[in-house]
Write an enzyme that holds these catalytic residues in place. Sequence first.
Site, PDB file in Angstrom:
ATOM      1  N   ASN A   3       0.766  -0.922   0.171  1.00 29.28           N
ATOM      2  CA  ASN A   3      -0.017  -0.085  -0.034  1.00 29.28           C
ATOM      3  C   ASN A   3       0.842   1.174  -0.034  1.00 29.28           C
ATOM      4  OD1 ASN A   3       0.357   1.108   2.976  1.00 29.28           O
ATOM      5  ND2 ASN A   3      -0.053  -1.168   3.203  1.00 29.28           N
TER       6      ASN A   3
ATOM      7  N   ASP B  82      -3.314  -6.887   5.841  1.00 30.55           N
ATOM      8  CA  ASP B  82      -4.232  -7.807   6.544  1.00 30.55           C
ATOM      9  C   ASP B  82      -4.049  -9.259   5.994  1.00 30.55           C
ATOM     10  OD1 ASP B  82      -5.366  -6.082   8.496  1.00 30.55           O
ATOM     11  OD2 ASP B  82      -6.536  -5.253   6.872  1.00 30.55           O
TER      12      ASP B  82
ATOM     13  N   LYS C 160      10.773 -15.821 -10.471  1.00 33.25           N
ATOM     14  CA  LYS C 160       9.896 -14.822 -11.122  1.00 33.25           C
ATOM     15  C   LYS C 160       8.880 -15.578 -11.884  1.00 33.25           C
ATOM     16  CE  LYS C 160       9.643 -11.060 -14.384  1.00 33.25           C
ATOM     17  NZ  LYS C 160      10.182 -10.616 -15.506  1.00 33.25           N
TER      18      LYS C 160
ATOM     19  N   PRO D 199      -1.074 -11.880  10.954  1.00 27.65           N
ATOM     20  CA  PRO D 199      -1.412 -11.674  12.168  1.00 27.65           C
ATOM     21  C   PRO D 199      -1.864 -10.222  12.454  1.00 27.65           C
ATOM     22  CG  PRO D 199       0.938 -11.805  12.066  1.00 27.65           C
ATOM     23  CD  PRO D 199       0.251 -12.185  10.790  1.00 27.65           C
ATOM     24  N   ASP D 200      -2.841  -9.829  13.293  1.00 27.44           N
ATOM     25  CA  ASP D 200      -3.151  -8.417  13.717  1.00 27.44           C
ATOM     26  C   ASP D 200      -1.997  -8.065  14.865  1.00 27.44           C
ATOM     27  OD1 ASP D 200      -4.205  -6.103  14.883  1.00 27.44           O
ATOM     28  OD2 ASP D 200      -6.178  -6.384  13.769  1.00 27.44           O
ATOM     29  N   ILE D 201      -1.258  -7.474  14.512  1.00 31.01           N
ATOM     30  CA  ILE D 201      -0.036  -6.905  15.521  1.00 31.01           C
ATOM     31  C   ILE D 201      -0.729  -6.245  16.532  1.00 31.01           C
ATOM     32  CG2 ILE D 201       2.133  -5.743  15.833  1.00 31.01           C
ATOM     33  CD1 ILE D 201       2.611  -5.969  12.761  1.00 31.01           C
TER      34      ILE D 201
ATOM     35  N   LYS E 110     -13.597   0.931  16.332  1.00 29.44           N
ATOM     36  CA  LYS E 110     -12.072   0.404  16.290  1.00 29.44           C
ATOM     37  C   LYS E 110     -11.169   0.683  17.636  1.00 29.44           C
ATOM     38  CE  LYS E 110     -10.330  -0.591  12.361  1.00 29.44           C
ATOM     39  NZ  LYS E 110      -9.727  -0.502  10.852  1.00 29.44           N
TER      40      LYS E 110
ATOM     41  N   LYS F 286      -9.942  -2.576  18.934  1.00 29.67           N
ATOM     42  CA  LYS F 286      -8.452  -2.874  18.983  1.00 29.67           C
ATOM     43  C   LYS F 286      -8.140  -2.888  20.542  1.00 29.67           C
ATOM     44  CE  LYS F 286      -7.628  -3.399  14.618  1.00 29.67           C
ATOM     45  NZ  LYS F 286      -6.620  -4.101  13.691  1.00 29.67           N
TER      46      LYS F 286
HETATM   47  O1  PMT Z   1       2.638   6.601   6.462  1.00 27.48           O
HETATM   48  P1  PMT Z   1       1.683   7.871   6.019  1.00 27.48           P
HETATM   49  O2  PMT Z   1       2.173   7.875   4.413  1.00 27.48           O
HETATM   50  O3  PMT Z   1       2.183   8.884   6.629  1.00 27.48           O
HETATM   51  O4  PMT Z   1       0.100   7.425   5.994  1.00 27.48           O
HETATM   52  C1  PMT Z   1      -0.217   7.511   7.243  1.00 27.48           C
HETATM   53  C2  PMT Z   1      -1.357   6.280   7.326  1.00 27.48           C
HETATM   54  C3  PMT Z   1      -2.661   6.637   6.551  1.00 27.48           C
HETATM   55  C4  PMT Z   1      -0.829   4.768   7.060  1.00 27.48           C
HETATM   56  C5  PMT Z   1      -1.943   6.382   8.920  1.00 27.48           C
HETATM   57  O5  PMT Z   1      -2.150   7.592   9.219  1.00 27.48           O
HETATM   58  C6  PMT Z   1      -2.823   5.342   9.235  1.00 27.48           C
HETATM   59  O6  PMT Z   1      -3.950   5.491   9.232  1.00 27.48           O
HETATM   60  N1  PMT Z   1      -2.212   4.158   9.742  1.00 27.48           N
HETATM   61  C7  PMT Z   1      -3.048   3.039  10.149  1.00 27.48           C
HETATM   62  C8  PMT Z   1      -3.510   2.156   8.635  1.00 27.48           C
HETATM   63  C9  PMT Z   1      -4.294   0.745   8.877  1.00 27.48           C
HETATM   64  O7  PMT Z   1      -3.607  -0.264   8.785  1.00 27.48           O
HETATM   65  O8  PMT Z   1      -5.463   1.091   9.558  1.00 27.48           O
HETATM   66  P2  PMT Z   1      -6.494  -0.154   9.802  1.00 27.48           P
HETATM   67  O9  PMT Z   1      -7.721   0.466  10.052  1.00 27.48           O
HETATM   68  O10 PMT Z   1      -6.290  -1.451   8.694  1.00 27.48           O
HETATM   69  O11 PMT Z   1      -5.778  -0.800  11.343  1.00 27.48           O
HETATM   70  C10 PMT Z   1      -6.370  -0.420  12.404  1.00 27.48           C
HETATM   71  C11 PMT Z   1      -4.949  -0.518  13.463  1.00 27.48           C
HETATM   72  O12 PMT Z   1      -4.547  -1.794  13.411  1.00 27.48           O
HETATM   73  C12 PMT Z   1      -3.738   0.429  13.006  1.00 27.48           C
HETATM   74  O13 PMT Z   1      -3.378   0.924  14.133  1.00 27.48           O
HETATM   75  C13 PMT Z   1      -2.863  -0.641  12.512  1.00 27.48           C
HETATM   76  O14 PMT Z   1      -1.370  -0.288  12.624  1.00 27.48           O
HETATM   77  C14 PMT Z   1      -2.925  -1.948  13.235  1.00 27.48           C
HETATM   78  N2  PMT Z   1      -2.662  -3.179  12.387  1.00 27.48           N
HETATM   79  C15 PMT Z   1      -3.880  -3.443  11.407  1.00 27.48           C
HETATM   80  C16 PMT Z   1      -3.656  -4.741  10.689  1.00 27.48           C
HETATM   81  C17 PMT Z   1      -2.518  -5.497  10.938  1.00 27.48           C
HETATM   82  N3  PMT Z   1      -2.478  -6.749  10.558  1.00 27.48           N
HETATM   83  N4  PMT Z   1      -1.926  -5.250  12.029  1.00 27.48           N
HETATM   84  C18 PMT Z   1      -1.989  -3.941  12.829  1.00 27.48           C
HETATM   85  O15 PMT Z   1      -1.169  -3.867  13.788  1.00 27.48           O
END
Ligand code: PMT
Length: 414
Positions: free
Chosen positions: A218, A291, A301, A319-321, A355, A359
């Site tokens: 992403n 995710d 390749k 895994p969701d960290i 969220k 979380k």
């Molecule tokens: O890096 P930049 O270009 O500055 O952009 C910033 C950003 C848009 C990436 C940042 O502001 C942001 O929104 N980060 C969270 C992105 C995200 O994965 O959101 P989520 O809604 O999918 O996840 C929710 C939370 O769980 C987040 O804190 C994420 O870090 C965490 N997570 C999600 C999935 C996963 N497998 N493990 C996680 O820890």
Amino acid sequence: MIDAISLLRAFTRLERKRLHLGVSGSIACYKAADLLRNLHKADINVSVTVTAGARHFVQPLLFSSLGAAPVYPEMFSGEEPFAHLEPGQSCHALLVAPASANLIARVAQGLAQDMLSAQILAFAGPVGVAPAMNTLMWQNAATRANIATLRERSVTIVEPDSGTLACGSEGQGRLAPMSCLLAQAMRLLAPKDMAGETVLVTLGPTREPWDGVRFWSNPSTGAMGASLALAAWMRGARVHALAGPGIDTDLVPALPGLELTRVKTAREMMTRAEELWPTVTMGMFTAAVADFAPVLYGAGKFKKASSPDGFSIAFTPNPDILATLSAKKENRRLLGFAAETAADDAELMALARLKLAKKGVNVLAANNVSQAGSGFGTGTNAMAVVNSKGREEHWPLQGKMDVAWDLCTWLLNS
Ligand code: PMT
């Protein structure tokens, strides 16, 4: 390009603080003018003293023309009888950049025969020196002893960089890079309300390979996470920044107490975060972690000829960290992010609330990644912020360092 300097220049939470900048004799004197301009961009007021040695390289007029006020005259010029006491009365911090071996020796000995040495001796607030000199001078036992003395007295030493010096030799002695100078200057001015905290910040994207050369990812640049890492570090925390791949090398400066670890996949990020977790007191999760991970098509390749009519990729969950570590939260304080595409502010806030609960964090910051200037790859962000005590706010578009600063404050109070 978003780098640490652009994030710090847009930072406004230290505006109207006053820094006294000392400039001593070194070929790196010209860089002090650039530092002054960057501090002014952040609305920090700067006064300057240029030593006699530095005047061989630059004139005080350069600094006054760039808006430094006052720029102090030489000692005993008769203009200002108490100028040697003034920075101690009017400034919040003092930084010498560049600091010559001679200036460092004068400060270590408590000499006060010139304006800058006297101003430092009469300064009770935070002091930093950014040495710049030939490698042999830097390595000399006398300089080592003087630096050790300054460290013992809690003077911040902005370590010189290594590389090719002006004299042509190779080694340590170059003035620290601008991102380090600017961050250290700001740290001298910042409150230390996060001292004693060890903060884990996840940032950037993860890359999940589907063959030997291609991946699923992403557009996260790591700017939001780098801003949090810098803000927490300035406020006295020890910081572990755990970054996904592709993060610009200029985004997280090499600073003592701010460690950067680079990983590629979500699983690698999970492993390293779990290793660090026992030492961590605060977690800030900005990484855009994939995710799902594609099922690998092999180590080499993937060839177009092997599937001319197209093909499908299967995904398995990663895994969701944040969720995993929040289950082992204990008394840690946690900040989660949410990247959402909401129709309006009300929907964004509703998603933030959901969220926060899902979380198990203290503070949840949701950004609308479909809003211009917000979310991925920008220097700014607009947020819906909620905490576990029921506080809710909409924050307008502002620089990511300002957002990070305010999120640190929320986390301390949540
Ligand atoms: O890096 P930049 O270009 O500055 O952009 C910033 C950003 C848009 C990436 C940042 O502001 C942001 O929104 N980060 C969270 C992105 C995200 O994965 O959101 P989520 O809604 O999918 O996840 C929710 C939370 O769980 C987040 O804190 C994420 O870090 C965490 N997570 C999600 C999935 C996963 N497998 N493990 C996680 O820890």
